[in-house]
Write a protein that holds these residues in place. Structure first.
Motif, PDB file in Angstrom:
ATOM      1  N   SER A  50      73.849  13.204  66.253  1.00  0.00           N
ATOM      2  CA  SER A  50      72.757  12.443  65.652  1.00  0.00           C
ATOM      3  C   SER A  50      73.237  11.081  65.172  1.00  0.00           C
ATOM      4  O   SER A  50      72.542  10.079  65.313  1.00  0.00           O
ATOM      5  CB  SER A  50      72.091  13.233  64.528  1.00  0.00           C
ATOM      6  N   TYR A 140      55.076  18.729  67.201  1.00  0.00           N
ATOM      7  CA  TYR A 140      54.614  17.798  66.146  1.00  0.00           C
ATOM      8  C   TYR A 140      53.107  17.834  65.927  1.00  0.00           C
ATOM      9  O   TYR A 140      52.591  17.202  65.014  1.00  0.00           O
ATOM     10  CB  TYR A 140      55.067  16.361  66.462  1.00  0.00           C
ATOM     11  N   PHE A 164      60.020  10.114  65.780  1.00  0.00           N
ATOM     12  CA  PHE A 164      60.580  11.458  65.868  1.00  0.00           C
ATOM     13  C   PHE A 164      59.499  12.461  65.477  1.00  0.00           C
ATOM     14  O   PHE A 164      58.511  12.104  64.812  1.00  0.00           O
ATOM     15  CB  PHE A 164      61.820  11.582  64.988  1.00  0.00           C
ATOM     16  N   ASN A 166      59.125  14.831  63.363  1.00  0.00           N
ATOM     17  CA  ASN A 166      58.715  15.012  61.958  1.00  0.00           C
ATOM     18  C   ASN A 166      57.842  13.857  61.490  1.00  0.00           C
ATOM     19  O   ASN A 166      56.918  14.045  60.694  1.00  0.00           O
ATOM     20  CB  ASN A 166      59.954  15.184  61.086  1.00  0.00           C
ATOM     21  N   GLN A 167      58.111  12.641  62.000  1.00  0.00           N
ATOM     22  CA  GLN A 167      57.318  11.478  61.586  1.00  0.00           C
ATOM     23  C   GLN A 167      55.922  11.534  62.224  1.00  0.00           C
ATOM     24  O   GLN A 167      54.910  11.252  61.559  1.00  0.00           O
ATOM     25  CB  GLN A 167      58.027  10.199  62.015  1.00  0.00           C
ATOM     26  N   ARG A 202      62.583  14.518  69.998  1.00  0.00           N
ATOM     27  CA  ARG A 202      62.958  15.735  69.268  1.00  0.00           C
ATOM     28  C   ARG A 202      63.830  15.336  68.069  1.00  0.00           C
ATOM     29  O   ARG A 202      64.670  14.438  68.184  1.00  0.00           O
ATOM     30  CB  ARG A 202      63.741  16.649  70.217  1.00  0.00           C
ATOM     31  N   ASP A 203      63.604  15.991  66.944  1.00  0.00           N
ATOM     32  CA  ASP A 203      64.363  15.657  65.730  1.00  0.00           C
ATOM     33  C   ASP A 203      65.864  15.861  65.921  1.00  0.00           C
ATOM     34  O   ASP A 203      66.299  16.787  66.609  1.00  0.00           O
ATOM     35  CB  ASP A 203      63.886  16.527  64.555  1.00  0.00           C
ATOM     36  N   SER A 208      66.885  11.758  61.556  1.00  0.00           N
ATOM     37  CA  SER A 208      65.689  11.368  62.286  1.00  0.00           C
ATOM     38  C   SER A 208      64.464  11.250  61.372  1.00  0.00           C
ATOM     39  O   SER A 208      63.394  10.892  61.828  1.00  0.00           O
ATOM     40  CB  SER A 208      65.432  12.335  63.437  1.00  0.00           C
ATOM     41  N   SER A 209      64.611  11.536  60.100  1.00  0.00           N
ATOM     42  CA  SER A 209      63.513  11.290  59.149  1.00  0.00           C
ATOM     43  C   SER A 209      63.490   9.826  58.740  1.00  0.00           C
ATOM     44  O   SER A 209      62.512   9.332  58.210  1.00  0.00           O
ATOM     45  CB  SER A 209      63.687  12.150  57.895  1.00  0.00           C
ATOM     46  N   ASP A 401      67.293  21.596  63.409  1.00  0.00           N
ATOM     47  CA  ASP A 401      66.172  22.511  63.184  1.00  0.00           C
ATOM     48  C   ASP A 401      66.514  23.931  63.619  1.00  0.00           C
ATOM     49  O   ASP A 401      65.807  24.871  63.309  1.00  0.00           O
ATOM     50  CB  ASP A 401      64.947  22.038  63.983  1.00  0.00           C
TER      51      ASP A 401
END
Lengths: 447, 224
Positions: A50, A140, A164, A166-167, A202-203, A208-209, A401
């Motif tokens: 990451s 998502y 991403f 989550n966003q 993909r996170d 990635s947040s 995750d």
């Protein structure tokens, strides 16, 4: 020596039940240690992946520009010249990418997210598409389909953004939807730009947040940057373990090429704003770091996890060592007559010591090997099963995750050798006692 | 002929709580090479203590012990162990074989400790000794698969395999029936006659004493 190994081995076989029970205990500790180390390695892999996808290359050449002593803008001017030095002076260079840097709010129908912006110039990033994994819609969007929408190559078009998962979930947007980016420009004014979501990635853990990928031209536009300006150069080399060496070499080369350099500060660039803004200089200074520096706040999580691993292993090891020691004392007591006989017929004290240490070490080797193989099999199984992590805090710690575990042969060998040596050491005291016995006492002639 | 074993004015005292027990009182013995000597006497008379002195498993409180020309009083544990390995063979009342080793391995053990012979020579030597005690067919059996008499034969082979100057046997027939005990003594007697190995054994069995070429009687820690 061969005879001593044979005696040690056959005594272990003879005391089958005791051997199996003790082996089970040692094997379980080994399995646990291998599981923890595999998890730690998995977290480390997640971190590297990451970090080197979202935050940094293996080596990062970035910097701050200070139009006045109190302002600090995270950018590199004279980007062409800096890039030329990097290309010329980096040994085993794989590739370089230039990324713009920004920070602000993205507003969508579902809310707002505060995030960093990473400006992408697709033509300069041949591996971008391969590196970034896109998320399926159901990851998502509630009721979404199990298929990937969008296309990451469209980041090459002006006004495009890749979010991403989550966003996208928080903003309640899908591929094709528009979002608004709001930021403060370098001259202190607020500026906005509308962006179209061209793909949802993909996170990649908690990083990635805090990051979205945006077309570089759009980033230039919103921050009013010139063509010869970028946020940072991410330098990828053939061997990530050489990153430190490459960083030090580049610092020297860039200084020789006439660039001003900041002292090495092993922290991400956004931790340095306040310090740099407080320094009494103007103009450009380059900041050369490695990937680990850019995610130093996450490395601490890994260090803490490793500390917990060491603590748990140490406690279990002490308990097992007491068990082994006690068992070996019993063994020595039961075989006192045998020790006396061997001493009488001419075995030296050192060989008696060796005999009992061999016995414990053989037991340790057998048990730890079985334990390590079991630990490796479990780790591979857990990794293949890709168990989802349900708790957000745990996701942050695992940087993923799903539970990711990496088994390395070196880890297995290290576990086996380390625990076998510990088993031998636990038997040292009873073995010394056996070796110190006088034959006349061991044979029961005198007490 | 010079003595192979010399005990001169040996006194052995053992602490027992606050008391001191004297196991041997001023014992002097000289045994020459090739003798088949029985040390006889009632239980607690000091037979085993004398064997322990000769076997370098214990040192006297006062007096001197000389084995095959070596004064043992001032030797450290390592030197005493080396002396036992190279000069003395032991036969125990309870056989004292290593239970996890088979007949061949039990007999081979002292040779391995010595490390003097090659693997091939060791094998030949072991086979020769096992044959001498009549256990060739039991070569791969472990002690728990053998009778008492057979176990004692293995112990004899183990004691003799290194060609020691002296073989010490502590009550070698005490745990055997009379027929087997007699056979064991005859075996020892034959080995003594053929190889001139010095045998010193303790016993309180009159039939065994009869077979000795020399009898040393002990009572209350004294030679009588």
């Amino acid at each position: 020596m061969g005879m001593l190994i044979l005696i040690a081995y056959r005594n272990l076989v003879q005391a089958r039940r005791r051997t199996l029970l003790l082996s089970a205990a040692i094997g379980l500790v080994t399995t646990l240690l291998v599981l923890l180390l595999s998890l730690s390695q998995g977290i480390s892999d997640n971190l590297v992946k990451s970090a080197t996808t979202l935050s940094a290359g293996h080596v990062v050449v970035a910097g701050f520009f200070k139009p006045s002593p109190s302002q600090a803008i995270p950018m590199v001017t004279d980007a062409g010249k800096v890039r030329a030095v990097i290309e010329k002076e980096t040994p085993n260079l794989d590739y370089i990418i230039a990324r713009g840097r920004g920070w602000g709010k993205i507003v969508g129908p579902g809310g707002t997210v505060q995030t960093g912006l990473s400006g992408v110039t697709l033509v300069n990033e041949p591996r971008f598409v391969a590196t970034l994994q896109l998320a399926e819609q159901l990851e998502y969007k509630e009721g979404g389909e199990a298929r990937i929408l969008g296309d990451s190559t469209r980041i090459g078009s002006p006004g495009s953004v890749i979010l991403f998962a989550n966003q996208a979930k928080r903003l309640e947007v899908d591929v094709g939807d528009a979002v608004t980016f709001i930021t403060e420009t370098n001259d202190g004014r607020t500026n906005t730009i509308d962006l179209t979501v061209v793909a949802v990635a993909r996170d990649l853990g908690m990083l990635s947040s805090w990051s979205v990928l945006v077309n570089m031209e759009s980033l230039r536009k919103v921050y009013k940057l010139s063509d010869d300006t970028t946020g940072a150069f991410w330098v990828y080399v053939k061997d990530i373990d050489k990153a430190d060496e490459v960083m030090n070499g580049l610092r020297v080369s860039l200084a020789q090429a006439g660039f001003q350099l900041m002292d090495h500060d092993p922290n991400p660039f956004f931790f340095k704003f306040e310090t740099v803004a407080g320094e009494d200089w103007t103009g450009q200074k380059l900041d050369v770091t490695i990937w680990r520096d850019e995610v130093s706040f996450l490395v601490k999580i890994l260090d803490a996890f490793d500390l917990v691993t060491v603590f748990i292993s140490a406690v279990l090891l002490i308990i097992i060592a007491i068990g082994i020691s006690n068992t070996m004392f019993n063994t020595v007591r039961e075989r006192t007559r045998e020790i006396g006989t061997m001493r009488a017929i001419g075995i030296q004290r050192g060989s008696v010591l060796l005999l009992f240490l061999l016995e414990a070490s053989l037991l340790g080797l057998f048990a730890t090997t079985v334990g390590a193989v079991a630990g490796a099999a479990l780790s591979v199984g857990i990794d293949l099963a890709a168990f989802p992590v349900p708790i957000p805090a745990l996701k942050a710690i695992l940087l993923s995750d799903t539970v990711h575990m990496t088994v390395r042969l070196s880890t297995l060998l290290m576990s086996v050798v380390f625990l076998t040596v510990c088993t031998g050491l636990a038997a040292l005291w009873p073995s010394f006692r056996a070796a110190r016995m006088r034959p006349i006492v061991a044979l029961g002639y005198v007490s | 002929m010079p003595a192979i074993v010399e005990l001169n004015n040996v006194v052995k005292e053992y602490p027992l709580g606050k008391l001191v027990v004297t196991a041997l009182h001023d014992v002097s013995i000289a045994i020459t090479k090739g003798e088949f000597t029985a040390i006889a006497g009632p239980s607690g008379s000091g037979k085993t203590t004398i064997l322990n002195m000769i076997g370098c498993m214990d040192v006297p409180t006062t007096g001197t012990v000389k084995i095959d020309g070596t004064l043992t009083n001032n030797l450290d544990d390592h030197a005493l162990t080396t002396l036992r390995l190279n000069r003395i063979g032991f036969i125990f009342q309870s056989f004292n074989l290593v239970n996890v080793l088979d007949v061949r391995q039990n007999v081979e053990f002292p040779l391995l400790l010595q490390g003097k012979l090659s693997s091939k020579d060791r094998k030949l030597r072991v086979e020769e000794m096992v044959e001498k005690v009549g256990l060739t067919k039991q070569m791969t059996q472990r002690p728990n698969e053998l009778s008492g008499g057979q176990r004692q034969r293995v112990a004899i082979a183990r004691a003799l395999v290194t060609n020691p100057a002296i073989v010490l046997a502590d009550e070698p027939t005490a745990n055997l029936d009379s027929t087997t005990g007699h056979a064991i003594i005859e075996l020892m007697r034959d080995l003594n006659a053929n190889d001139h190995t010095t045998f010193i054994f303790s016993t309180h069995d009159p039939k065994v004493m009869e077979r000795a070429t020399r009898l040393i009687m002990v009572a209350d820690g004294k030679v009588v």
